[in-house]
Every structure is written in C-alpha cells, then in structure tokens.
Design a protein around this motif. Structure first.
Motif, PDB file in Angstrom:
ATOM      1  N   SER A 121      -1.539 -10.398  17.366  1.00  0.00           N
ATOM      2  CA  SER A 121      -2.474  -9.398  17.896  1.00  0.00           C
ATOM      3  C   SER A 121      -3.892  -9.783  17.495  1.00  0.00           C
ATOM      4  O   SER A 121      -4.351 -10.856  17.805  1.00  0.00           O
ATOM      5  N   ASP A 122      -4.547  -8.912  16.739  1.00  0.00           N
ATOM      6  CA  ASP A 122      -5.926  -9.190  16.342  1.00  0.00           C
ATOM      7  C   ASP A 122      -6.028  -9.606  14.873  1.00  0.00           C
ATOM      8  O   ASP A 122      -7.097  -9.601  14.298  1.00  0.00           O
ATOM      9  N   ARG A 123      -4.914  -9.976  14.273  1.00  0.00           N
ATOM     10  CA  ARG A 123      -4.899 -10.319  12.845  1.00  0.00           C
ATOM     11  C   ARG A 123      -4.518 -11.787  12.654  1.00  0.00           C
ATOM     12  O   ARG A 123      -3.708 -12.335  13.386  1.00  0.00           O
ATOM     13  N   VAL A 124      -5.111 -12.415  11.624  1.00  0.00           N
ATOM     14  CA  VAL A 124      -4.830 -13.805  11.292  1.00  0.00           C
ATOM     15  C   VAL A 124      -4.176 -13.848   9.912  1.00  0.00           C
ATOM     16  O   VAL A 124      -4.669 -13.227   8.969  1.00  0.00           O
ATOM     17  N   PHE A 139      -4.142 -12.424   4.162  1.00  0.00           N
ATOM     18  CA  PHE A 139      -4.693 -11.811   5.368  1.00  0.00           C
ATOM     19  C   PHE A 139      -5.645 -10.692   4.972  1.00  0.00           C
ATOM     20  O   PHE A 139      -5.635 -10.224   3.836  1.00  0.00           O
ATOM     21  N   GLN A 140      -6.456 -10.270   5.922  1.00  0.00           N
ATOM     22  CA  GLN A 140      -7.414  -9.195   5.673  1.00  0.00           C
ATOM     23  C   GLN A 140      -6.801  -7.864   6.088  1.00  0.00           C
ATOM     24  O   GLN A 140      -6.225  -7.740   7.171  1.00  0.00           O
ATOM     25  N   SER A 141      -6.936  -6.868   5.222  1.00  0.00           N
ATOM     26  CA  SER A 141      -6.406  -5.538   5.515  1.00  0.00           C
ATOM     27  C   SER A 141      -7.332  -4.786   6.462  1.00  0.00           C
ATOM     28  O   SER A 141      -8.463  -5.210   6.725  1.00  0.00           O
ATOM     29  N   ASP A 142      -6.855  -3.652   6.939  1.00  0.00           N
ATOM     30  CA  ASP A 142      -7.674  -2.790   7.793  1.00  0.00           C
ATOM     31  C   ASP A 142      -8.917  -2.294   7.053  1.00  0.00           C
ATOM     32  O   ASP A 142      -9.917  -1.958   7.667  1.00  0.00           O
TER      33      ASP A 142
END
Length: 166
Positions: A121-124, A139-142
């Motif tokens: 989706s929009d996450r790496v 990964f980066q959280s919301d």
C-alpha cells in the motif's frame, strides 16, 4: 438414521471449519494492528524510551519471540530513514549518509542476511532476515516513529503475515 447422518455431516463441517481457522490474533502497537501467531506464552510491555512490546512463544529465555520497539535513536549518519536504509541495502558506495553509520549498521544487520524492501500500500518495510540470528523489519509508524519488528523464528512469509501483507 437421517438424524445420525445429519449429526455426522455437521460434525465434519465443524471440524473442517476449525481446521481452516485463522491461527493468528491481533496485536496493537503504536496505534497500528498486527497479526501475530496465536497462543503466546507471555506478553509483556515496557513503556520506556523504546516502548517495547514482547510476545513470547516459549518458556526458554531468548527463544521464540516477536518484539516491536520504537527506534527513534538509530544513528542514520545524518540521513532520513528512507535514505539511510537505501544506503545500507545498496552495493553503491556513493551515498550521502555518514559512512561509519552505514557500515556499522551493515555489520550488525546486513552481513549474512537476506535483505530488501517490501512495499505494501503506502508503507515501505526494510527487511533483514537471517537463518541463524534474529531477523528484523524496520518501518515508519502512523505516528512518524521508526519501528523495529524483531523475531528469532519468523520467516519472510511470517513477517509479511504479521505486517498484514498475506
């Protein structure tokens, strides 16, 4: 006779449904939901600087665990997280991050590991998977924090399942 056949049919259908039951439970960390294997032995949380959630599947110390931790203090050598992880995964020696930071990270996480990037989706997700050592996914959280997902028993499919990609 019809009642017995009906009961046997229902029993088989119920057993089939149980056999296909999803064997994962939902864990929440940093406002995000993850699917972890069911039946952990211990679940613990330490809310200090790294805000750790530990899920253990063994009574043996240091064996069969999944942990989530905030890694905002990772030394990225003056780069943002995406550039830093790209530098650690690249064979190219020409990058803008501090060489010592990149080489230090490589010596701990990259050498001997299967590495790469999953884009969902929009996450790496930046993964560093090992057969002999614990494996990691960053990964980066919301909320904008860098999260480190670690396990000593999950394989690629297991990590992707935890992250909701399978």
């Amino acid at each position: 006779m019809t009642k017995i056949a009906l009961l046997i049919g229902l029993a088989i259908a119920a057993l089939s449904a149980c056999a296909q039951t999803d064997q994962y439970i939902t864990a929440t960390y940093s406002g995000m939901k993850f699917q972890v294997p069911e039946s952990p032995v211990i679940v613990g949380s330490l809310g200090a600087n790294n805000d750790i959630l530990l899920i253990k599947y063994s009574n043996n110390v240091g064996e069969r665990y999944i942990s989530f931790g905030t890694e905002n203090t990772l030394d990225t050598g003056g780069c943002g997280w995406p550039d830093f992880f790209e530098a650690t995964l690249s064979a190219n020696q020409d990058y803008g991050c501090d060489r010592a930071s990149v080489e230090s990270f490589k010596s701990v996480f990259v050498r001997g590991a299967d590495t790469g990037i999953w884009k969902v989706s929009d996450r790496v997700y930046y993964y560093f998977l090992s057969d002999q050592e614990p494996s990691f996914v960053f990964f980066q959280s919301d909320k904008g924090n860098l999260i480190k997902l670690e396990s000593d028993f999950l394989d690629s499919d297991g990590f992707r399942r935890v992250l909701g990609d399978l």
